[in-house]
Design a protein around this motif. Structure first.
Motif, PDB file in Angstrom:
ATOM      1  N   TRP A 223      -0.282  12.047  -0.308  1.00 26.34           N
ATOM      2  CA  TRP A 223      -1.073  13.101   0.321  1.00 26.34           C
ATOM      3  C   TRP A 223      -0.869  14.422  -0.408  1.00 26.34           C
ATOM      4  CZ3 TRP A 223      -4.748  12.803   3.994  1.00 26.34           C
ATOM      5  CH2 TRP A 223      -4.876  11.581   4.672  1.00 26.34           C
TER       6      TRP A 223
ATOM      7  N   THR B 182      -0.437   2.121   6.495  1.00 27.52           N
ATOM      8  CA  THR B 182       0.074   2.146   5.111  1.00 27.52           C
ATOM      9  C   THR B 182       1.558   1.772   5.085  1.00 27.52           C
ATOM     10  OG1 THR B 182      -1.512   3.872   4.542  1.00 27.52           O
ATOM     11  CG2 THR B 182       0.373   3.578   3.066  1.00 27.52           C
TER      12      THR B 182
ATOM     13  N   ASP C 151       0.328   5.617  -0.033  1.00 26.85           N
ATOM     14  CA  ASP C 151      -0.559   6.780   0.052  1.00 26.85           C
ATOM     15  C   ASP C 151       0.181   8.035  -0.403  1.00 26.85           C
ATOM     16  OD1 ASP C 151      -2.616   5.269   1.013  1.00 26.85           O
ATOM     17  OD2 ASP C 151      -2.442   5.940   3.112  1.00 26.85           O
TER      18      ASP C 151
ATOM     19  N   LEU D 200      -4.841  10.978  -1.668  1.00 30.15           N
ATOM     20  CA  LEU D 200      -5.747  11.523  -0.647  1.00 30.15           C
ATOM     21  C   LEU D 200      -5.645  13.045  -0.671  1.00 30.15           C
ATOM     22  CD1 LEU D 200      -4.072   8.838   0.848  1.00 30.15           C
ATOM     23  CD2 LEU D 200      -6.215   9.060   2.138  1.00 30.15           C
TER      24      LEU D 200
ATOM     25  N   SER E 253      -3.471   6.908   7.391  1.00 32.04           N
ATOM     26  CA  SER E 253      -2.302   6.161   6.903  1.00 32.04           C
ATOM     27  C   SER E 253      -1.568   5.408   8.000  1.00 32.04           C
ATOM     28  CB  SER E 253      -1.324   7.123   6.210  1.00 32.04           C
ATOM     29  OG  SER E 253      -1.913   7.737   5.093  1.00 32.04           O
TER      30      SER E 253
ATOM     31  N   ARG F 273      -3.180   5.135  -3.302  1.00 32.10           N
ATOM     32  CA  ARG F 273      -4.271   6.082  -3.080  1.00 32.10           C
ATOM     33  C   ARG F 273      -3.730   7.513  -3.182  1.00 32.10           C
ATOM     34  NH1 ARG F 273      -7.273   5.182   2.452  1.00 32.10           N
ATOM     35  NH2 ARG F 273      -5.132   5.410   3.241  1.00 32.10           N
TER      36      ARG F 273
ATOM     37  N   THR G 245       4.109   6.026   2.907  1.00 34.62           N
ATOM     38  CA  THR G 245       3.317   7.249   2.782  1.00 34.62           C
ATOM     39  C   THR G 245       4.186   8.356   2.209  1.00 34.62           C
ATOM     40  OG1 THR G 245       1.994   6.618   4.713  1.00 34.62           O
ATOM     41  CG2 THR G 245       1.914   8.929   4.023  1.00 34.62           C
TER      42      THR G 245
ATOM     43  N   THR H  66       0.827  -1.207   0.000  1.00 35.78           N
ATOM     44  CA  THR H  66       0.000   0.000   0.000  1.00 35.78           C
ATOM     45  C   THR H  66       0.861   1.257   0.000  1.00 35.78           C
ATOM     46  OG1 THR H  66      -0.161  -0.128   2.412  1.00 35.78           O
ATOM     47  CG2 THR H  66      -1.942  -1.120   1.136  1.00 35.78           C
TER      48      THR H  66
END
Length: 734
Positions: A590, A675, A588, A623, A672, A621, A678, A586
């Motif tokens: 931001w 995650t 993320d 975000l 997160s 992802r 990140t 995973t």
């Protein structure tokens, strides 16, 4: 003690070469070639065959006048220019081909010999005669190379007399008209060419004697080119003579027509025997010297490198040649082997030509006294493989497969020479020209191709930082890791050779390693960032670990100011010692309104992560914190467009924060926490507020896993994330 016996141009190069060139094909097949191809077709075949012979002869002659040519002929030339793996693989192929070609010459001799003396024409009769001839020639070579070479003079004399006898012969078979082009019932030209081509492959017989020459740099060019030139004149003259003297239908059907038209037929018989036996002698003398040279370089077993006598005669290697040649004689049917042998020779000639081309193009130290145009080598290389493809694609692929297997075997064996090979010069030349090309076409808005300066430090988790840095750099990016050694006195810098660091992690990941002495870590980083790199591939990114505990350091603050001023992309990794990168599953990203450049850089990094086999199609992802109560669908639509442009598949999540107005880092902690990696952008802030930013970020890192902070340089495009003030947003809500 007597002096070592060395040979000159005529005895050592010209004679063995011309005797192999003027061989069985000339006596037994040239008339058939003229009958099937016509005069113009025959001249074309002779010309095309000699394009390969002449280009290869010129190439090897040029290389021979640049380097010290030792024993081993073609093997020596290729191994010293292109390295042991290529030189050795071609050398082994040429050695085996030479040994089996002896079988072919002697079987041809036995057929003519047995027919002339009425000794029997079965395959067993041929085996007996050929075996006896092989034993006799091997004993002659064992007694003395000098005696064997002197015997060639008598054979050359017999061939000259036979050619004169042919030209002075009868014209009673003269045609009504000269056949200039192939007739309808003729054999196709490519088949005729395949049968004729072995006639021009004998010019390397003299090169194989390179270790026994008085002056190889003089003798190889002169002797080789003289042999090729004389052979060309003889073949053209005979082809023209036969076209005007003998009916084409008779040429097609009677292989012994030269004996019938000759003034003295026994002279032609002597020429045939002389040609076959001299070709066999050439193989018996040259083959063992190729094997001996390879064994001395540890390519083949050392036992074959040992010689006897003052001339270091390769007796052990000669015995192996005898065994291989006898196996060929006992097999009898050598059609498949003959095809492969022919392909091996063509492959060797092709590599000789490309060897010369690469040497002359890339090696600044290549200064031959015998100079030719560079394109000649390239022409010869193309001609060799074009002919191989046309003649027999299956045999070509077979020979290349065998040579490829030998090449990779020698690479794994890691046999190396003290001298450099041409490949280093080739890569240096390619890099040089590539850098100039890149430098001349700088595009500030081109795709980001990372060239990262990494400061990983010494720690138990260094490997993970190296691993992530290589992932972030993508397939074509470069990473140079610097180890900084603090030396307050800094009396003497490390030597250039000591600055290079090589370890298993660096080799596995393809990272360059360097180490330098510095009086201060921060000054060292600043100096490297200011000076490292060169035109075309200047570094554009600095990556290091997150500086916990340095929030109040003035030196660190000054370093950060300098890096921002130099306009580097900055990447800081806070590594989670407990969870590391989790399951590599995973990621993320931001985003916020002020992260326009950072957002594009994050998407580039995401694209490289997706391409990394270590991460194996992770879930990514994007975000976005919606602080202004903008319609979620509008934001999703705009971000989707931005993401689609960069061809990265992601899940978009909009977090509404207009009412609660929670702190950005608090939202990250909530979303997160589990995650694996990140990515968070570093906002623009005044340098005096750096300590405050570092402290807040430290608290964030305590709540989430491994995190990469991103600060993009000015060359990244601005992604419009200010949805409140953008024109697109106003039109959406109008």
């Amino acid at each position: 003690m007597s002096a070592t016996k060395k040979f000159g141009t005529f005895a050592g190069v010209f004679t063995p070469s011309i005797l192999t060139i003027l061989g069985v094909i000339m006596y037994m097949r040239l008339g058939w070639v003229v009958g099937n191809s016509g005069l113009f077709g025959t001249i074309a075949i002779i010309f095309i065959a000699h394009v390969i012979a002449v280009t290869t002869g010129l190439s090897v002659s040029s290389v021979a006048t640049d380097k010290k040519i030792g024993a081993g002929g073609i093997y020596y030339v290729l191994s010293r220019s292109m390295g042991i793996p290529i030189g050795g693989s071609i050398g082994i192929a040429i050695f085996v081909g030479t040994a089996f070609s002896i079988s072919l010459y002697l079987i041809g001799f036995s057929e003519s010999f047995n027919e002339y003396f009425d000794l029997g024409m079965t395959i067993n009769d041929f085996r007996i005669t050929a075996s006896f001839a092989l034993l006799s020639l091997t004993i002659l070579a064992l007694i003395s190379t000098s005696v064997a070479l002197k015997a060639q003079f008598f054979i050359l004399a017999a061939i000259i007399l036979s050619i004169l006898s042919i030209f002075l012969g009868t014209t009673e078979f003269a045609p009504e008209s000269v056949n200039l082009i192939p007739s309808e019932n003729s054999v196709p030209l490519e088949v005729v060419f395949a049968i004729f081509f072995p006639a021009v492959t004998g010019f390397t017989a003299g090169i194989a004697m390179s270790g026994d020459l008085k002056d190889s740099k003089k003798s190889i060019p002169m002797g080789t080119l003289m042999a090729i030139g004389v052979g060309l004149l003889v073949y053209l003259s005979l082809a023209i003579f036969l076209a005007f003297t003998v009916d084409p239908e008779l040429l097609k059907t009677d292989y012994n027509i030269l004996m019938k038209i000759a003034l003295f037929a026994p002279a032609v018989v002597a020429g045939i025997w002389g040609a076959t036996l001299s070709s066999a002698i050439g193989g018996i003398l040259g083959g063992p010297r190729i094997l001996q040279a390879m064994s001395q370089d540890l390519v083949t077993p050392k036992i074959f490198g040992k010689g006897k006598g003052i001339n270091n005669e390769p007796v052990n290697a000669l015995l192996l040649v005898f065994v291989i040649a006898e196996i060929g004689i006992l097999i009898g049917e050598l059609d498949v082997i003959a095809r492969l042998v022919s392909m091996f020779y063509l492959t060797a000639y092709g590599f000789i030509n490309i060897c010369y081309f690469l040497e002359s193009w890339a090696n600044p130290d290549f200064q031959p006294s015998f100079k030719i145009k560079r394109w000649i080598g390239l022409l010869g290389f193309i001609a060799c493989f074009a002919v191989m493809f046309k003649l027999d694609t299956t045999a070509m692929l077979g020979s290349l497969a065998v040579i490829g297997a030998l090449y990779f075997g020698l690479q794994r064996k890691e046999v190396k020479l003290q001298s450099n090979d041409v490949w280093r010069s080739v890569w240096e030349n390619i890099v040089n020209k590539g850098l100039k090309k890149i430098d001349a076409q700088i595009d500030e808005h081109s795709n980001w191709n990372p060239n990262i300066i990494l400061f990983s430090g010494q720690s138990d988790h260094q490997h993970y930082l190296l691993e992530l840095c290589k992932t972030v750099s993508g397939r074509t990016g470069m990473v140079t890791n610097f180890k900084l050694i603090v030396d307050k006195k800094d009396d003497k810098p490390l030597k250039r050779t000591e600055q290079v660091v090589v370890n298993e992690d660096f080799k596995e990941l393809g990272i360059f390693g360097r180490q330098l002495k510095v009086s201060n870590i921060y000054d060292g980083i600043t100096n490297i960032a200011s000076t490292f790199g060169f035109s075309g591939v200047e570094p554009n990114t600095i990556m290091m670990g997150w500086p916990k505990g340095l929030e109040n350091s003035k030196e660190y603050s000054k370093m950060t100011q300098t890096l921002l001023h130099l306009d580097y992309n900055l990447l800081y990794l806070d590594f989670d010692l407990k969870n590391k990168f989790g399951n590599y599953d995973t990621v993320d990203l931001w985003w916020r309104e002020t992260d326009s450049k950072n957002a594009e850089m994050m998407l580039n990094i995401a694209r490289f992560i997706i391409a990394s086999p270590r991460w194996d199609n992770p879930h990514i992802r994007v975000l976005f914190v919606n602080n202004n109560n903008v319609e979620v669908s509008v934001i999703e639509h705009k971000i989707s467009e931005l993401v689609d442009d960069l061809r990265v598949n992601v899940v978009i999540k909009i977090i509404n924060n207009a009412v609660e107005q929670r702190a950005f880092y608090d939202i990250i902690k909530e979303e997160s926490a589990t995650t694996d990696l990140t990515l968070v952008g570093i906002p623009n802030f005044q340098i005096e507020k750096q300590a405050e930013f570092v402290l807040k970020t430290n608290h964030l890192f305590e709540a989430i896993g491994s995190t990469l902070l991103v600060k993009a340089a000015n060359n990244f495009n601005v992604l419009d994330l200010d949805f409140v003030n953008s024109e697109d947003f106003q039109s959406e809500i109008a």
